[in-house]
Write a protein that holds these residues in place. Structure first.
Motif, PDB file in Angstrom:
ATOM      1  N   CYS A  10       0.865  -1.187   0.000  1.00  0.00           N
ATOM      2  CA  CYS A  10       0.000   0.000   0.000  1.00  0.00           C
ATOM      3  C   CYS A  10       0.899   1.233   0.000  1.00  0.00           C
ATOM      4  O   CYS A  10       1.804   1.359   0.823  1.00  0.00           O
ATOM      5  N   ILE A  11       0.621   2.106  -0.927  1.00  0.00           N
ATOM      6  CA  ILE A  11       1.381   3.346  -1.015  1.00  0.00           C
ATOM      7  C   ILE A  11       0.436   4.491  -0.730  1.00  0.00           C
ATOM      8  O   ILE A  11      -0.625   4.595  -1.334  1.00  0.00           O
ATOM      9  N   SER A  12       0.826   5.320   0.175  1.00  0.00           N
ATOM     10  CA  SER A  12       0.020   6.480   0.526  1.00  0.00           C
ATOM     11  C   SER A  12       0.759   7.733   0.059  1.00  0.00           C
ATOM     12  O   SER A  12       1.920   7.946   0.419  1.00  0.00           O
ATOM     13  N   ILE A  13       0.093   8.508  -0.766  1.00  0.00           N
ATOM     14  CA  ILE A  13       0.687   9.749  -1.256  1.00  0.00           C
ATOM     15  C   ILE A  13      -0.143  10.914  -0.730  1.00  0.00           C
ATOM     16  O   ILE A  13      -1.342  10.982  -0.981  1.00  0.00           O
ATOM     17  N   ASP A  14       0.492  11.762   0.013  1.00  0.00           N
ATOM     18  CA  ASP A  14      -0.199  12.935   0.537  1.00  0.00           C
ATOM     19  C   ASP A  14      -0.113  14.055  -0.489  1.00  0.00           C
ATOM     20  O   ASP A  14       0.972  14.423  -0.917  1.00  0.00           O
TER      21      ASP A  14
END
Length: 126
Positions: A10-14
């Protein structure tokens, strides 16, 4: 023996709104156009800038009534020429904000005042 391993990443990009553009420089470009030039914000907020919003007003306009014009721009463009509803022999100042997928960032500082040319018999540049 044979093993199957599944991995889920899972990649979270803000992303956030872009930063504040530089103060615009405004020039009369002939009789009918105003050219506005500014520097891009230091930060795009993690998402490509898709539009710039140009805010214009005259000395008799309170800041709540300034006209906002959304402009689609080329990916890295920081210049805009327009002639929309500017009155002859009038003073204007401009500010610019950047927009990305997260929203609209803060407006720049206002430009110096610029005066449109005088023309007898007409009072709107169109």
């Amino acid at each position: 023996m044979f093993f199957v391993i599944q991995v889920c990443v899972c990649i979270s990009i803000d992303i956030s709104e872009p930063g504040k553009p530089g103060r615009p420089v405004v020039n009369m470009d002939g009789e009918r156009n105003v050219t506005i030039d500014w520097t891009a914000p230091d930060s795009d907020g993690g998402s490509q800038i898709t539009q710039y919003i140009i805010c214009s007003g005259s000395p008799d306009t309170d800041s709540e009534s300034f006209v906002k014009r959304e402009r689609e721009v080329a990916r890295q463009s920081t210049i805009c020429t327009f002639s929309e509803q500017l009155e002859f022999n009038s003073m204007y100042k401009f500010a610019v904000a950047a927009k990305n997928d997260s929203g609209i960032g803060p407006f720049s500082e206002f430009s110096e005042w610029v005066k449109t040319p005088t023309r007898e018999g007409k009072n709107i540049i169109s």
